[in-house]
Structures are given as C-alpha cells and as structure tokens.
Design an enzyme around this catalytic site. Structure first.
Site, mmCIF file in Angstrom:
data_model
loop_
_atom_site.group_PDB
_atom_site.id
_atom_site.type_symbol
_atom_site.label_atom_id
_atom_site.label_comp_id
_atom_site.label_asym_id
_atom_site.label_seq_id
_atom_site.Cartn_x
_atom_site.Cartn_y
_atom_site.Cartn_z
ATOM 1 N N ARG A 212 -81.578 -28.591 8.172
ATOM 2 C CA ARG A 212 -81.378 -27.378 8.959
ATOM 3 C C ARG A 212 -80.196 -27.568 9.900
ATOM 4 N NH1 ARG A 212 -83.058 -24.352 5.973
ATOM 5 N NH2 ARG A 212 -84.711 -22.807 6.179
ATOM 6 N N GLU B 139 -74.513 -19.502 9.999
ATOM 7 C CA GLU B 139 -74.304 -19.266 8.573
ATOM 8 C C GLU B 139 -74.156 -17.773 8.313
ATOM 9 O OE1 GLU B 139 -77.417 -21.174 6.343
ATOM 10 O OE2 GLU B 139 -76.883 -23.183 7.040
ATOM 11 N N HIS C 23 -74.958 -24.199 2.157
ATOM 12 C CA HIS C 23 -76.423 -24.126 2.092
ATOM 13 C C HIS C 23 -76.879 -23.965 0.640
ATOM 14 C CE1 HIS C 23 -80.191 -22.964 4.610
ATOM 15 N NE2 HIS C 23 -80.536 -23.590 3.505
#
Length: 440
Positions: free
Chosen positions: A266, A295, A315
C-alpha cells in the site's frame, strides 16, 4: 429508504430491512461501482440479481439510482468509500472488494450502517509475489537501467563501458532480505527469495510462533532490528491507522546505508518525501514501488519526480488474466451467498463482522425499487440517464437498450435468462491474512 422508513418497520437505526428475492419479487440490484465489465460476474449472479455497472472514477460519479436501489456493490481499489459516501446508499447491505485490501472502505462505519464488507483475501498471491521478486531482482541486477541506457543510444562494448553502465549491480546470494508482514504474499516472497540465495528475515507481530521454523526463516522481534539487518526491505502488510508512513525519515535512518526498498502493498506505508530525500542522498540505494500515496501515479508531479534510482509501476503487481478472473468469480460468489443466505453468517470473508449491528436475512423491498430488466446495464452520469455500454455486456442482455435514455422514458422489456443452479461452491504492520492481506 431513510431512517424514518426503518423506524416505521420497527427496526432500530443501523439495521437495514431484509430484501426478498423470490419468484414474486424483483431481483435485488447489484452494482459494479468502479468498472464496466461484468461478463465474469453475470453467469454467477444472473438468476438471483440484477447486475449493473457505474464505471465511476470517483464516488461523485456513482449514479443516483445505484445510491437509492443497490443492495450489493462490487468494487476495486480505485475509489474510496468514507462514512459520508456510505450514508448516501439507501438500501446497501453488502460491499465486496474485488481484491484483498480494503483500506479504501470505512469498514467500521459500514458496520454501523448495517453494511457487510467482504474481500477476496487469497487473490493474486502468486502474481504479487512474482512481481515483488521481479522488482528486487531489477534493483540488484539493474536490468531497467541497462535497457534504458541502450534505448538512449549509449555505446556499451568495452569492459570499462560495461562497468560504467552497470555500476551498482550486485550479487544476490548471501544478501539479507527483510520482509515486513509474513502473510500469504509475504510467505510466497520468502520462499522465492530463498531460492535465489537470500537470507530471509521477517517482522510480523501478529503471527503466532513457529512459522519461522516451518519455513526456515529468521524472525526478529522489532521493526528496528529488521531495518538494521536487512540489505533489502520489502513491505507486505495492510495499511491501518497504526502503520501509515511506516517508512519515514526516522525509520529510513535506521536502515542499512545503501539498502534497497520495495513496496507492492500500500502506498500509504511509505512517506514519499522521506524516500525521495533518502534516494537523493544515497542513504537508500534504490527503490521499487508498485503502489503510491497518490494514484494514479505520475512521474511529472509529486515528491518522487526527481528521485534517482527509482522504479515505479502502476499498481499492477497483482494482475494476471487468471488472477483477475478468479478474484471476480469469488467476489460474485460472496454476493450470491449474501443474497441466498444470511448476513453475515453465510459470508466467507466478512472483514467487519464485529462492527455489524445485526445479522438478518435479505427480504422484502418495494417492487418498484429494482428493475430486473437492466441486467448488465450501465448506471452512468449525467444523472437521470441510463445506458448500456457498447462492449462488455453479456450476450443475454447485449443490445437491450440501443442508446442512453432518460429514466423518465421507461425501460424496454427483456427476457431473463433461465434460472440456473448455484455455481460450485505499535508500529504494527497488519499482515496479509484473512483479515488483511497484501494489498491489491
């Protein structure tokens, strides 16, 4: 259904009315909030639910009809549901995160509101572990930088030129890898790393004793011990209020001079300002990040834009075609268990069971609330417009709405697919087990 409606039914605040799903009642509405392809979910849910999608890029784009009528929601990691967002849903009973991480959902508030939150904890374990090793190997062997040098036209022929362009490349065997969080992905990374010759340490205050003996690993009792003894540190823990910015200016200074850092868990675990400064000063020799504080990530802005020796990916460490299908199928099965069973008793991976106010059956709801003929339809903005996306809709419902239309115009009829049988059935990093796995 507001609180006054609940009180009229004799239900306490926070307990949502059960919803009937039977031959004389419309099917409950299930919405995919931040995606548009529901072809995997449809075969599992089509005989018990109406499936639609929002394709929302933010919570502000979730259609009013979904807010008012959806009793089930599927979602990825791309939007966040706060208490304020959750309170906008009038009939919601269950949210399933298509993936393992659920820090983008306020699970306590969801429980207070009578909404179960579930995840898919075993999702993408192999993919995330493989991607992590890919990043680690890249940092040690500098494949990305060597490739970039050739793309930029650098001439590499003599030993001196090779030495210059490959400067910083290191031998792996005998190096020490420190793993923070030894859940599913952490263990998979450890086994892979041992095969490459790493000595593996781990720190996980939530893990019971004995795992280190079974896996042949060395356990340390404090985060400081792990940082001090590791040549490369990799993060595999969930994000919570206790470990936000676990890697910060203070903990960076506890790391070995010239260590590597990898994060596929994370983004909030790493203070990117502190990391950027450490990279510029050489205290951290190189870093590889698949997740970021903000993000979608962009190299053109933020504290990392000028940081050297940095690899970033979007990601995507969790992704493979196989993993994507598996997690979507399991998420749909969890929704099905909720519809056909009892919440939370019938759920396999409910992460906020302790916060739920009561366990109730899904049962009656005003027939006008749900439109079963919209299976596979898109609830998208501008408000008041329902459309069917031109792609990604199952053949059974493809083309039922030729173009976006106003809700006030009514909805075209469509035959339902036949009923089918159910498919086969403290700085303390929280590790990636059932309650919080390595994050997707």
């Amino acid at each position: 259904m507001g609180s006054s409606h609940l009180l009229n039914k004799g239900l306490p605040l926070g307990v949502r009315p059960p919803i009937m799903n039977g031959p004389l009642h419309p099917r409950p509405l299930v919405a995919l909030l931040d995606g548009r392809d529901c072809t995997v979910e449809m075969p599992i849910l089509k005989d018990v639910a109406t499936v639609a999608f929002c394709d929302a890029q933010s919570t502000q784009e979730i259609h009013e009809k979904v807010l008012n009528e959806a009793v089930g929601a599927l979602m990825y990691h791309t939007i966040t549901l706060t208490r304020e967002d959750l309170e906008k849903f009038k009939a919601l009973r269950i949210i399933v995160r298509i993936g393992s991480g659920f820090d983008n959902i306020d699970i306590k508030s969801a429980g207070d509101l009578g909404i179960a939150v579930c995840n898919v904890p075993a999702a993408s374990v192999e993919e995330t572990a493989d991607s992590t090793l890919c990043h680690i190997l890249n940092l040690y062997r500098r494949a990305t930088w060597l490739h970039q040098a050739l793309r930029e036209g650098t001439r590499v022929q003599s030993v001196e030129q090779i030495r210059e362009v490959a400067s910083g490349a290191a031998r792996i065997r005998g190096e020490t890898l420190g793993i923070i969080g030894l859940g599913r992905v952490g263990q998979a990374v450890a086994l892979r790393a041992k095969a490459f010759g790493f000595n593996v340490l781990f720190y996980d205050p939530y893990l019971s004793d004995g795992v280190e003996r079974a896996l042949g690993l060395q356990r340390v009792s404090t985060l400081q011990d792990l940082l001090f003894h590791s040549d490369c540190v990799t993060l595999h823990c969930g994000l919570n209020e206790h470990n936000h910015h676990l890697i910060n200016d203070f903990t960076v200074k506890q790391m070995r001079q010239g260590a590597f850092l990898v994060n596929t868990a994370r983004g909030g675990l790493v203070d990117e300002k502190a990391l950027a400064q450490a990279l510029k000063e050489g205290r951290i020799r190189g870093a590889a990040l698949d997740v970021h504080e903000s993000e979608p990530f962009s190299f053109s802005q933020g504290p990392l834009k000028d940081a050297p020796n940095l690899i970033c990916t979007p990601h995507a460490a969790w992704y493979s075609e196989q993993a994507s299908i598996e997690m979507r199928e399991e998420a749909a099965r969890e929704i099905r268990r909720a519809i056909t069973g009892r919440i939370p008793d019938s759920l396999k991976n409910c992460v906020n069971k302790d916060h739920l106010t009561a366990a109730t059956h899904w049962a009656s709801m005003d027939p006008a609330v749900v439109h079963p003929e919209l299976n596979g339809a898109a609830y998208r903005y501008p408000p008041g417009v329902v459309g069917v996306a031109p792609t990604g809709i199952p053949a059974a419902v493809e083309g039922i709405v030729p173009s976006a239309m106003s809700l006030s115009h009514g909805l075209p009829p469509v035959a339902h697919p036949p009923h089918a049988p159910s498919p086969g059935q403290t700085v303390k990093p929280e590790a990636d087990r059932d309650h919080a796995s390595d994050q997707l």
